[in-house]
Design a protein around this motif. Structure first.
Motif, PDB file in Angstrom:
ATOM      1  N   MET A  90       1.753  -1.278  -7.784  1.00 38.01           N
ATOM      2  CA  MET A  90       2.527  -0.888  -8.956  1.00 38.01           C
ATOM      3  C   MET A  90       3.435   0.289  -8.636  1.00 38.01           C
ATOM      4  O   MET A  90       4.609   0.291  -8.984  1.00 38.01           O
ATOM      5  CB  MET A  90       1.575  -0.496 -10.098  1.00 38.01           C
ATOM      6  N   ILE A  91       2.870   1.280  -7.948  1.00 38.62           N
ATOM      7  CA  ILE A  91       3.671   2.455  -7.595  1.00 38.62           C
ATOM      8  C   ILE A  91       4.858   2.039  -6.731  1.00 38.62           C
ATOM      9  O   ILE A  91       5.998   2.420  -6.978  1.00 38.62           O
ATOM     10  CB  ILE A  91       2.805   3.481  -6.827  1.00 38.62           C
ATOM     11  N   MET A  92       4.579   1.196  -5.741  1.00 39.13           N
ATOM     12  CA  MET A  92       5.646   0.813  -4.809  1.00 39.13           C
ATOM     13  C   MET A  92       6.616  -0.168  -5.460  1.00 39.13           C
ATOM     14  O   MET A  92       7.797  -0.195  -5.126  1.00 39.13           O
ATOM     15  CB  MET A  92       5.061   0.191  -3.543  1.00 39.13           C
ATOM     16  N   SER A 134       3.509  -5.298  -5.130  1.00 40.03           N
ATOM     17  CA  SER A 134       4.758  -4.536  -5.067  1.00 40.03           C
ATOM     18  C   SER A 134       5.955  -5.472  -4.945  1.00 40.03           C
ATOM     19  O   SER A 134       6.987  -5.260  -5.582  1.00 40.03           O
ATOM     20  CB  SER A 134       4.729  -3.531  -3.915  1.00 40.03           C
ATOM     21  N   SER A 194       8.919  -5.760  -7.689  1.00 41.56           N
ATOM     22  CA  SER A 194      10.266  -5.314  -7.340  1.00 41.56           C
ATOM     23  C   SER A 194      11.260  -6.471  -7.318  1.00 41.56           C
ATOM     24  O   SER A 194      12.468  -6.254  -7.363  1.00 41.56           O
ATOM     25  CB  SER A 194      10.265  -4.600  -5.979  1.00 41.56           C
ATOM     26  N   MET A 242       9.014   5.666  -3.829  1.00 42.96           N
ATOM     27  CA  MET A 242       7.631   5.538  -3.380  1.00 42.96           C
ATOM     28  C   MET A 242       7.500   4.390  -2.387  1.00 42.96           C
ATOM     29  O   MET A 242       6.717   4.469  -1.443  1.00 42.96           O
ATOM     30  CB  MET A 242       6.707   5.284  -4.581  1.00 42.96           C
ATOM     31  N   ARG A 243       8.266   3.331  -2.603  1.00 39.93           N
ATOM     32  CA  ARG A 243       8.191   2.209  -1.677  1.00 39.93           C
ATOM     33  C   ARG A 243       8.655   2.645  -0.296  1.00 39.93           C
ATOM     34  O   ARG A 243       7.990   2.387   0.701  1.00 39.93           O
ATOM     35  CB  ARG A 243       9.034   1.043  -2.184  1.00 39.93           C
ATOM     36  N   PHE A 272      -2.930  -0.731  -7.970  1.00 36.49           N
ATOM     37  CA  PHE A 272      -2.369   0.591  -8.269  1.00 36.49           C
ATOM     38  C   PHE A 272      -1.241   0.924  -7.289  1.00 36.49           C
ATOM     39  O   PHE A 272      -0.128   1.280  -7.683  1.00 36.49           O
ATOM     40  CB  PHE A 272      -3.490   1.627  -8.191  1.00 36.49           C
ATOM     41  N   LEU A 273      -1.534   0.755  -5.997  1.00 27.94           N
ATOM     42  CA  LEU A 273      -0.541   1.048  -4.962  1.00 27.94           C
ATOM     43  C   LEU A 273       0.675   0.130  -5.113  1.00 27.94           C
ATOM     44  O   LEU A 273       1.826   0.569  -5.019  1.00 27.94           O
ATOM     45  CB  LEU A 273      -1.190   0.837  -3.596  1.00 27.94           C
ATOM     46  N   LEU A 324       5.896   4.993   1.172  1.00 24.88           N
ATOM     47  CA  LEU A 324       4.547   4.490   1.458  1.00 24.88           C
ATOM     48  C   LEU A 324       4.505   3.287   2.384  1.00 24.88           C
ATOM     49  O   LEU A 324       3.536   3.068   3.083  1.00 24.88           O
ATOM     50  CB  LEU A 324       3.836   4.147   0.145  1.00 24.88           C
ATOM     51  N   LEU A 339       7.465  -0.306  -8.649  1.00 25.57           N
ATOM     52  CA  LEU A 339       8.255   0.246  -9.752  1.00 25.57           C
ATOM     53  C   LEU A 339       9.144   1.399  -9.315  1.00 25.57           C
ATOM     54  O   LEU A 339      10.063   1.778 -10.023  1.00 25.57           O
ATOM     55  CB  LEU A 339       7.338   0.688 -10.901  1.00 25.57           C
ATOM     56  N   SER A 340       8.873   1.974  -8.137  1.00 24.75           N
ATOM     57  CA  SER A 340       9.696   3.104  -7.693  1.00 24.75           C
ATOM     58  C   SER A 340      10.200   2.878  -6.273  1.00 24.75           C
ATOM     59  O   SER A 340       9.415   2.718  -5.345  1.00 24.75           O
ATOM     60  CB  SER A 340       8.884   4.402  -7.773  1.00 24.75           C
TER      61      SER A 340
END
Ligand SMILES: Nc1ncnc2c1ncn2[C@@H]1O[C@H](COP(=O)(O)OP(=O)(O)OP(=O)(O)O)[C@@H](O)[C@H]1O
Ligand SMILES: [Mg+2]
Lengths: 253, 268
Positions: free
Chosen positions: A78-80, A138, A142, A86-87, A75-76, A90, A82-83
């Motif tokens: 994916m967030i980092m 991540s 990316s 957020m990367r 989950f983390l 975080l 894709l954005s």
């Protein structure tokens, strides 16, 4: 299963055990200084029931912690992945958190949730093992070459479709690489907590009681049991990798 | 016959850390239905950007891109693309790779018909027998052929090729040129080919557009005398030599290494 695949590792193990036995014998080390392989089996046999119940405790808590780490790490990641924002936000936090030696966190958690031994142990296994997964996912996401995205995007595919059809499968090899590291880490986490917690359970606790009673053969037998559990878990991951990311293996040349 | 692709006065700049970078400036391009246009120009002048605009992957700051009478503002399923990097998915077989676009765009084909079409295309490019292989088991040229099949599987109106043969050796490249003509004879697409290879441009295209250096505008349009399928011998005629010469000079002008003919005369 070939001779090379089974026989050679077995022989290597046998040679290692023989060398160990010889080392203890030639130096005349007593039992309380260094156990020899021949002491291990009696130690195990004496406490065999404990070994199985404690081993089971260690195993299931490690696996649950690991599953949580996979869920949260993916989950983390994916967030980092894709954005960008957020990367940037975080990543430093994550690195900082990972830099804390986890051994120092163990007593804190043990005190914070006194008596909740299962919960503590799982939490420790989880905390120590999600980092490699988050980072690998991540990075995998990316660094996806833009052409891969463009192939589907030029057909009008949604972001979700691109994720499922390309980004996710493409990160699987990195994910499994990280999972192999995480398995070992989660195991360390479980044992740290089991050893430190008073009245703990699991192989770590058995090890601790061996230490209290200066029962070296027992301690060594626990180490071997831990190694066996670790090997089993590791190869389960290898098997899963073969099934889900076997394509990443280049044909032998 | 109307123009299938119509690009009018397109201007575009990338926003970079060091301010806007103008890439296209007053670009004009039109391709008739069924036509095949090659675009050449100095490296980094904005050719790939142009393909992304046609595909609707981005919209220009100014100007218009029209496809089949409709203004392009977003990606559409009637476009097929192939790049220098074949970008096949390693976890799929060649056949499943070729079928990928049909999982995205709506299709009237049944699963069986789709598979038959994929096999037919693979056969056309000389890949029959490799349907169930993984991309890693194929050579670079074979992978590029598979990627051409994938670009065509959903019968796109427009086929956009961004230096698809750029990474291949000379023999494989000539092989694939012939295959392009074979594909064109069977599939009614309109083609845009980005290339660095002038011989490739006059062998494949009906028209060669030379872009100026960045920011790119249409600098020169060469009409290739022979249309449609042609023989490789065509490249070794005096007419071909003359066309290559013209293109070479135009590229030199685009790169700023040579002055345009009119200016040269004025300077004397
Ligand atoms: N996403 C982007 N953001 C910022 N600048 C970009 C971006 N994409 C391309 N550029 C810049 O725009 C210019 C044109 O890029 P483009 O890829 O269209 O060139 P090209 O003609 O395809 O080059 P080549 O022949 O080397 O493939 C280049 O100078 C490049 O550095
Ligand atoms: Mg380019």
């Amino acid at each position: 299963m070939t001779w090379r695949g089974v026989g050679v590792p077995l022989i290597a193990c046998a040679i290692f055990l023989a060398f160990w036995e010889w080392l203890v014998w030639v130096n005349g080390w007593p039992n309380f200084k260094m156990a020899s392989p021949s002491d291990l089996w009696p130690a195990f046999w004496r406490f065999r029931d404990l070994f199985f119940t404690m081993g089971w405790d260690t195993l299931w808590r490690t696996v649950v912690g690991l599953l949580l780490a996979v869920a949260f790490g993916v989950f983390l990641g994916m967030i980092m992945g894709l954005s960008r924002v957020m990367r940037d936000a975080l990543y430093p936090l994550l690195v900082g958190f990972n830099a804390i030696p986890k051994a120092t966190v163990v007593p804190i958690i043990a005190l914070m949730f006194v008596g909740q031994h299962d919960f503590n142990t799982i939490l420790m296994a989880f905390m120590i093992s999600f980092f490699p997964i988050a980072v690998s996912v991540s990075i995998g996401l990316s660094t996806l070459e833009p052409e891969y995205r463009d192939i589907l995007r030029s057909l009008g595919a949604s972001r979700a479709t691109i994720f499922w059809k390309i980004a996710l499968p493409k990160t699987l090899p990195e994910f499994f690489g990280a999972l192999k590291v995480s398995v070992t880490l989660a195991f360390i986490g479980t044992n740290l907590m089991e050893i430190v917690s008073p009245h703990g359970r699991g192989l770590g606790a058995l090890f601790d009681s061996g230490k209290t009673n200066s029962d070296y053969p027992l301690m060594f037998a626990v180490l071997v049991a831990l190694a066996i559990l670790g090997i089993i878990l590791y190869y389960v991951v290898v098997l899963l990798e073969k099934i889900f990311a076997g394509w990443a293996e280049r044909p032998a040349s | 016959m109307g123009n299938l692709i119509e690009i009018k006065g397109v201007r575009h700049a990338y926003r970079t850390a060091s301010g806007p970078l103008p890439v296209l400036d007053g670009l004009e391009l039109s391709v008739p239905e069924g036509g095949f246009v090659a675009v050449v120009g100095p490296s980094g002048c904005g050719k790939s950007t142009l393909t992304r605009l046609i595909a609707g992957l981005m919209t220009p700051d100014e100007g218009e891109v029209w496809l089949h009478g409709a203004r392009v503002t977003s990606p559409r399923a009637t476009v097929g693309m192939a790049f220098q990097n074949p970008v096949l998915l390693e976890w799929r077989t060649i056949l499943k790779n070729v079928l990928l676009p049909l999982e995205i765009v709506p299709t009237k084909l049944t699963k069986k018909q789709a598979e038959e079409r994929a096999r037919h295309l693979l056969n056309l490019v000389g890949l029959s027998g490799f349907e169930d292989k993984r991309p890693s088991e194929l050579s670079g040229g074979m992978r590029q052929r598979a990627s051409l099949c994938r670009a065509l599987i959903h019968q796109p109106e427009v086929l956009i090729l961004d230096e698809p043969f750029g990474a291949l050796d000379a023999f494989t490249r000539e092989d694939l040129w012939q295959i392009m003509h074979a594909l064109k004879a069977e599939e009614p697409f309109t083609g845009v080919l980005i290339t660095h290879d002038l011989r490739e441009s006059i062998f494949l295209a009906d028209e060669v557009v030379v872009l100026s250096g960045r920011p790119a505008r249409t600098q020169y349009v060469l009409d290739v005398a022979v249309k449609g399928a042609r023989d490789i011998d065509h490249l070794y005629t005096p007419e071909a030599a003359e066309m290559l010469n013209v293109l070479r000079h135009q590229i030199a002008i685009a790169q700023g290494r040579e002055l345009p003919a009119t200016t040269r005369r004025a300077a004397q």
